[in-house]
Design a protein around this motif. Structure first.
Motif, PDB file in Angstrom:
ATOM      1  N   PHE A 248     -13.673 -22.391   7.470  1.00  0.00           N
ATOM      2  CA  PHE A 248     -12.389 -22.296   8.191  1.00  0.00           C
ATOM      3  C   PHE A 248     -12.224 -20.913   8.807  1.00  0.00           C
ATOM      4  O   PHE A 248     -12.868 -19.956   8.393  1.00  0.00           O
ATOM      5  CB  PHE A 248     -11.230 -22.596   7.236  1.00  0.00           C
ATOM      6  N   GLY A 249     -11.349 -20.829   9.788  1.00  0.00           N
ATOM      7  CA  GLY A 249     -11.138 -19.573  10.511  1.00  0.00           C
ATOM      8  C   GLY A 249     -10.453 -18.513   9.658  1.00  0.00           C
ATOM      9  O   GLY A 249      -9.858 -18.827   8.615  1.00  0.00           O
ATOM     10  N   PRO A 250     -10.499 -17.251  10.098  1.00  0.00           N
ATOM     11  CA  PRO A 250      -9.871 -16.155   9.341  1.00  0.00           C
ATOM     12  C   PRO A 250      -8.381 -16.403   9.117  1.00  0.00           C
ATOM     13  O   PRO A 250      -7.652 -16.768  10.042  1.00  0.00           O
ATOM     14  CB  PRO A 250     -10.084 -14.932  10.250  1.00  0.00           C
ATOM     15  N   GLY A 251      -7.948 -16.210   7.875  1.00  0.00           N
ATOM     16  CA  GLY A 251      -6.521 -16.298   7.538  1.00  0.00           C
ATOM     17  C   GLY A 251      -5.883 -17.654   7.719  1.00  0.00           C
ATOM     18  O   GLY A 251      -4.668 -17.751   7.861  1.00  0.00           O
ATOM     19  N   SER A 252      -6.685 -18.739   7.695  1.00  0.00           N
ATOM     20  CA  SER A 252      -6.121 -20.060   8.001  1.00  0.00           C
ATOM     21  C   SER A 252      -5.870 -20.930   6.774  1.00  0.00           C
ATOM     22  O   SER A 252      -5.135 -21.914   6.845  1.00  0.00           O
ATOM     23  CB  SER A 252      -7.066 -20.813   8.949  1.00  0.00           C
ATOM     24  N   VAL A 253      -6.462 -20.581   5.614  1.00  0.00           N
ATOM     25  CA  VAL A 253      -6.377 -21.435   4.418  1.00  0.00           C
ATOM     26  C   VAL A 253      -5.189 -21.022   3.545  1.00  0.00           C
ATOM     27  O   VAL A 253      -4.931 -19.831   3.345  1.00  0.00           O
ATOM     28  CB  VAL A 253      -7.685 -21.351   3.586  1.00  0.00           C
ATOM     29  N   VAL A 254      -4.485 -22.037   3.011  1.00  0.00           N
ATOM     30  CA  VAL A 254      -3.384 -21.805   2.079  1.00  0.00           C
ATOM     31  C   VAL A 254      -3.928 -21.986   0.663  1.00  0.00           C
ATOM     32  O   VAL A 254      -4.473 -23.047   0.330  1.00  0.00           O
ATOM     33  CB  VAL A 254      -2.225 -22.799   2.313  1.00  0.00           C
ATOM     34  N   TYR A 255      -3.793 -20.952  -0.178  1.00  0.00           N
ATOM     35  CA  TYR A 255      -4.219 -21.034  -1.574  1.00  0.00           C
ATOM     36  C   TYR A 255      -2.979 -21.119  -2.452  1.00  0.00           C
ATOM     37  O   TYR A 255      -2.033 -20.343  -2.285  1.00  0.00           O
ATOM     38  CB  TYR A 255      -5.049 -19.799  -1.957  1.00  0.00           C
ATOM     39  N   CYS A 256      -2.963 -22.079  -3.376  1.00  0.00           N
ATOM     40  CA  CYS A 256      -1.790 -22.274  -4.242  1.00  0.00           C
ATOM     41  C   CYS A 256      -2.217 -22.270  -5.705  1.00  0.00           C
ATOM     42  O   CYS A 256      -3.148 -22.987  -6.086  1.00  0.00           O
ATOM     43  CB  CYS A 256      -1.118 -23.610  -3.906  1.00  0.00           C
ATOM     44  N   ALA A 257      -1.563 -21.457  -6.538  1.00  0.00           N
ATOM     45  CA  ALA A 257      -1.814 -21.432  -7.983  1.00  0.00           C
ATOM     46  C   ALA A 257      -0.512 -21.137  -8.704  1.00  0.00           C
ATOM     47  O   ALA A 257       0.270 -20.299  -8.251  1.00  0.00           O
ATOM     48  CB  ALA A 257      -2.859 -20.371  -8.315  1.00  0.00           C
ATOM     49  N   LEU A 258      -0.293 -21.821  -9.820  1.00  0.00           N
ATOM     50  CA  LEU A 258       0.979 -21.685 -10.540  1.00  0.00           C
ATOM     51  C   LEU A 258       0.816 -21.142 -11.961  1.00  0.00           C
ATOM     52  O   LEU A 258       1.725 -21.253 -12.778  1.00  0.00           O
ATOM     53  CB  LEU A 258       1.707 -23.036 -10.578  1.00  0.00           C
ATOM     54  N   GLY A 259      -0.339 -20.561 -12.264  1.00  0.00           N
ATOM     55  CA  GLY A 259      -0.519 -19.921 -13.572  1.00  0.00           C
ATOM     56  C   GLY A 259      -0.888 -20.912 -14.674  1.00  0.00           C
ATOM     57  O   GLY A 259      -0.622 -22.105 -14.574  1.00  0.00           O
ATOM     58  N   SER A 260      -1.467 -20.381 -15.746  1.00  0.00           N
ATOM     59  CA  SER A 260      -1.992 -21.238 -16.822  1.00  0.00           C
ATOM     60  C   SER A 260      -0.898 -21.784 -17.734  1.00  0.00           C
ATOM     61  O   SER A 260      -1.113 -22.755 -18.458  1.00  0.00           O
ATOM     62  CB  SER A 260      -3.014 -20.451 -17.653  1.00  0.00           C
ATOM     63  N   GLN A 261       0.301 -21.172 -17.729  1.00  0.00           N
ATOM     64  CA  GLN A 261       1.352 -21.604 -18.660  1.00  0.00           C
ATOM     65  C   GLN A 261       2.187 -22.756 -18.118  1.00  0.00           C
ATOM     66  O   GLN A 261       2.980 -23.339 -18.835  1.00  0.00           O
ATOM     67  CB  GLN A 261       2.271 -20.424 -19.001  1.00  0.00           C
ATOM     68  N   ILE A 262       2.016 -23.076 -16.830  1.00  0.00           N
ATOM     69  CA  ILE A 262       2.875 -24.089 -16.218  1.00  0.00           C
ATOM     70  C   ILE A 262       2.128 -25.418 -16.092  1.00  0.00           C
ATOM     71  O   ILE A 262       1.067 -25.490 -15.492  1.00  0.00           O
ATOM     72  CB  ILE A 262       3.374 -23.619 -14.835  1.00  0.00           C
ATOM     73  N   THR A 263       2.708 -26.466 -16.702  1.00  0.00           N
ATOM     74  CA  THR A 263       2.190 -27.825 -16.549  1.00  0.00           C
ATOM     75  C   THR A 263       3.287 -28.648 -15.887  1.00  0.00           C
ATOM     76  O   THR A 263       4.380 -28.815 -16.448  1.00  0.00           O
ATOM     77  CB  THR A 263       1.813 -28.439 -17.908  1.00  0.00           C
ATOM     78  N   LEU A 264       3.011 -29.137 -14.690  1.00  0.00           N
ATOM     79  CA  LEU A 264       4.013 -29.871 -13.920  1.00  0.00           C
ATOM     80  C   LEU A 264       4.151 -31.304 -14.425  1.00  0.00           C
ATOM     81  O   LEU A 264       3.232 -31.862 -15.022  1.00  0.00           O
ATOM     82  CB  LEU A 264       3.608 -29.909 -12.441  1.00  0.00           C
ATOM     83  N   TYR A 357       9.219 -20.899 -11.398  1.00  0.00           N
ATOM     84  CA  TYR A 357       9.354 -22.035 -12.311  1.00  0.00           C
ATOM     85  C   TYR A 357      10.153 -21.652 -13.560  1.00  0.00           C
ATOM     86  O   TYR A 357      10.935 -22.428 -14.058  1.00  0.00           O
ATOM     87  CB  TYR A 357       7.945 -22.501 -12.701  1.00  0.00           C
ATOM     88  N   LEU A 358       9.907 -20.431 -14.075  1.00  0.00           N
ATOM     89  CA  LEU A 358      10.607 -19.943 -15.261  1.00  0.00           C
ATOM     90  C   LEU A 358      11.575 -18.826 -14.867  1.00  0.00           C
ATOM     91  O   LEU A 358      11.470 -18.259 -13.772  1.00  0.00           O
ATOM     92  CB  LEU A 358       9.606 -19.440 -16.302  1.00  0.00           C
ATOM     93  N   ALA A 359      12.493 -18.478 -15.769  1.00  0.00           N
ATOM     94  CA  ALA A 359      13.594 -17.560 -15.437  1.00  0.00           C
ATOM     95  C   ALA A 359      13.113 -16.195 -14.944  1.00  0.00           C
ATOM     96  O   ALA A 359      13.631 -15.669 -13.947  1.00  0.00           O
ATOM     97  CB  ALA A 359      14.503 -17.384 -16.654  1.00  0.00           C
ATOM     98  N   ASP A 360      12.112 -15.594 -15.617  1.00  0.00           N
ATOM     99  CA  ASP A 360      11.652 -14.268 -15.188  1.00  0.00           C
ATOM    100  C   ASP A 360      11.005 -14.332 -13.807  1.00  0.00           C
ATOM    101  O   ASP A 360      11.081 -13.385 -13.022  1.00  0.00           O
ATOM    102  CB  ASP A 360      10.688 -13.661 -16.214  1.00  0.00           C
ATOM    103  N   GLN A 361      10.381 -15.493 -13.502  1.00  0.00           N
ATOM    104  CA  GLN A 361       9.733 -15.654 -12.200  1.00  0.00           C
ATOM    105  C   GLN A 361      10.761 -15.716 -11.063  1.00  0.00           C
ATOM    106  O   GLN A 361      10.476 -15.307  -9.936  1.00  0.00           O
ATOM    107  CB  GLN A 361       8.867 -16.920 -12.211  1.00  0.00           C
ATOM    108  N   VAL A 362      11.966 -16.219 -11.372  1.00  0.00           N
ATOM    109  CA  VAL A 362      13.038 -16.256 -10.366  1.00  0.00           C
ATOM    110  C   VAL A 362      13.403 -14.826  -9.946  1.00  0.00           C
ATOM    111  O   VAL A 362      13.529 -14.521  -8.754  1.00  0.00           O
ATOM    112  CB  VAL A 362      14.281 -17.001 -10.913  1.00  0.00           C
ATOM    113  N   LEU A 363      13.570 -13.933 -10.932  1.00  0.00           N
ATOM    114  CA  LEU A 363      13.943 -12.548 -10.616  1.00  0.00           C
ATOM    115  C   LEU A 363      12.801 -11.819  -9.903  1.00  0.00           C
ATOM    116  O   LEU A 363      13.036 -11.029  -8.975  1.00  0.00           O
ATOM    117  CB  LEU A 363      14.359 -11.804 -11.885  1.00  0.00           C
ATOM    118  N   ASN A 364      11.550 -12.077 -10.300  1.00  0.00           N
ATOM    119  CA  ASN A 364      10.403 -11.499  -9.583  1.00  0.00           C
ATOM    120  C   ASN A 364      10.406 -11.957  -8.124  1.00  0.00           C
ATOM    121  O   ASN A 364      10.129 -11.182  -7.208  1.00  0.00           O
ATOM    122  CB  ASN A 364       9.072 -11.936 -10.225  1.00  0.00           C
ATOM    123  N   THR A 365      10.727 -13.252  -7.947  1.00  0.00           N
ATOM    124  CA  THR A 365      10.774 -13.822  -6.593  1.00  0.00           C
ATOM    125  C   THR A 365      11.821 -13.109  -5.744  1.00  0.00           C
ATOM    126  O   THR A 365      11.559 -12.733  -4.598  1.00  0.00           O
ATOM    127  CB  THR A 365      11.066 -15.340  -6.664  1.00  0.00           C
TER     128      THR A 365
END
Length: 451
Positions: A248-264, A357-365
């Motif tokens: 794929f071209g430069p800067g075109s891919v979206v990478y998504c990760a939600l950490g090991s502690q989160i199970t959706l 997803y979790l409370a501390d992550q809201v404030l980081n966001t």
């Protein structure tokens, strides 16, 4: 030549805590100091490759005692759902005797800890100093763990009118509400009773929050910087991912990760997948299989794999995240904004989209979106989760070349990154931290010989 120290480390048993603690241990060992690092047995095997100074850093295994309700073999939060974390807390408290034995045997000058509120008592019994080394954000500590506030309500004098919880954050508050009282009591006891406070952050990002914490607890707050390992350019991204991303071209891919502690939940997982599909962009999603599913494949939306073949991957195992973020084809990082991921996103060149997803992550966001204005947050539905449409809109708002929002956050992010990675800034934090530590312990040793 400064006197060499022996530091004992006892972090909370989670990989998001082990890793920054071990990076700090490596920095101390690099300067000739010794470290005894307490951790559970399975984690010892996984962290051994990250121990750069095995002659100076001893990884000392701790046995997790049996607790009714805690599944056999569980050692970290990623081994169990959030509803069972309370049993892990009890188990870690029951390791106190093992910690006491380790302190007596190793005779350290200082103990670094973060969640076991009883460590300062153990330290005092052995005439050792204790330091609470926090690997969650100063923003979160200032908002939730300074006396005078309440659950979700900041204390008087809190230094921001932007970094606050909002009505649609109820989803994140629910899971935290179960633990808030226990967490608050343990944390504030640790902050009061330790000899020194330190935080994994830097003045440029969270200075006013660190000052606020220090003034309330009447202690100097030492900063280590973000404690990320330097990217090892000799380490290569796994061939299959490098080959796929390079298509794929430069800067075109979206990478998504939600950490090991989160199970959706399954429906949340499917909405995430469909939202990534809806962007129309190539994407790589790295998440654990959703609740009730053994594999990613069995939980994917119907027809999804066929529709995204060639442009989308959903992967349920560990990946080399820093190397993926550094790949030239990756242009956007969709993250839960855990504190480690927050720093990784800031140090990358990627656009940043956040799904806390979790409370501390809201404030980081809120720190990244409202205070620093370097990221966008995915808008929530009334249910507390997000729709595939909202995820797609957020991603495209930063990936679309004609988007004003995208241009603005990219400009702000570039400026901030330039400041944070400026030559000597991060190593300066580490050097100053170690030097301050040496001086503090030298002064306390001198004082004890004079009394």
């Amino acid at each position: 030549m400064s006197q060499k120290l022996h530091v004992l480390m006892f972090p909370w048993f989670a990989y998001g805590h082990f890793t920054p603690y071990l990076h700090l241990a490596n920095k101390l060992a690099e300067k000739g100091h010794r470290v005894t690092f307490l951790l559970p047995k399975k984690a010892k095997k996984q962290l051994e490759p990250l121990n750069l100074f095995p002659d100076r850093i001893v990884l000392h295994p701790i046995t997790i005692p049996h607790v009714d309700g805690l599944p056999a073999g569980a050692e970290t939060p990623s081994d169990i759902p959030i509803t069972l974390w309370k049993f892990l807390i009890v188990a870690i408290d029951r390791t106190r005797d093992q910690v006491d034995v380790a302190v007596r045997a190793s005779r350290p000058d200082l103990i670094l800890f973060d969640y076991a509120y009883w460590v300062p008592e153990v330290a005092k019994e052995h005439g050792v100093k204790s330091m609470m080394y926090n690997v969650i954000s100063a923003t979160c500590i200032a908002h939730d763990l300074v006396p005078g506030g309440g659950f979700g309500v900041p204390p008087p004098g809190y230094p921001s009118s932007k970094l606050l919880f909002r009505r649609h954050d109820a989803h994140a508050m629910v899971s935290f509400s179960v633990y808030y009282k226990r967490f608050y009591d343990r944390f504030t006891t640790s902050l009061r009773n330790c000899d020194f406070i330190s935080i994994r952050t830097c003045e440029e990002i969270e200075g006013k929050f660190c000052d606020y914490i220090g003034s309330h607890y009447q202690k100097n707050v030492l900063l280590t910087g973000p404690m990320l390992p330097e990217l090892d350019r000799s380490q290569l991204l796994e061939d299959k991912w490098n080959h796929w991303l390079s298509g794929f071209g430069p800067g075109s891919v979206v990478y998504c990760a939600l950490g090991s502690q989160i199970t959706l939940e399954r429906d949340q997982f499917q909405e995430l997948c469909l939202g990534m599909e809806l962007t129309g962009l190539p994407f790589f999603v790295a998440v654990t299989p959703p609740r009730g599913a053994k594999t990613i494949q069995e939980a994917l939306p119907e027809g999804f794999e066929e529709r995204v073949k060639g442009r989308g991957i959903v992967w349920g195992e560990w990946v080399q995240q820093p190397l993926i973020l550094a790949h030239p084809s990756v242009g956007c990082f969709v993250s839960h904004c855990g504190f480690g991921s927050m720093w990784e996103s800031l140090m990358s060149d990627c656009q940043i989209v956040l799904i806390p997803y979790l409370a501390d992550q809201v404030l980081n966001t809120r720190l990244l979106t409202d205070e620093l204005e370097v990221a966008v947050e995915v808008q929530r539905e009334k249910t507390g989760w997000f729709s595939k449409e909202n995820l797609s809109v957020a991603v495209n708002s930063v990936m679309n070349k004609d988007s004003e929002i995208g241009r603005q956050v990219k400009k702000n992010h570039s400026k901030l990154k330039e400041l944070v990675v400026s030559p000597g800034l991060l190593t300066g934090y580490t050097d100053k931290f170690v030097e301050t530590l040496e001086n503090l312990l030298k002064d306390t040793k001198l004082a004890s010989t004079l009394t």
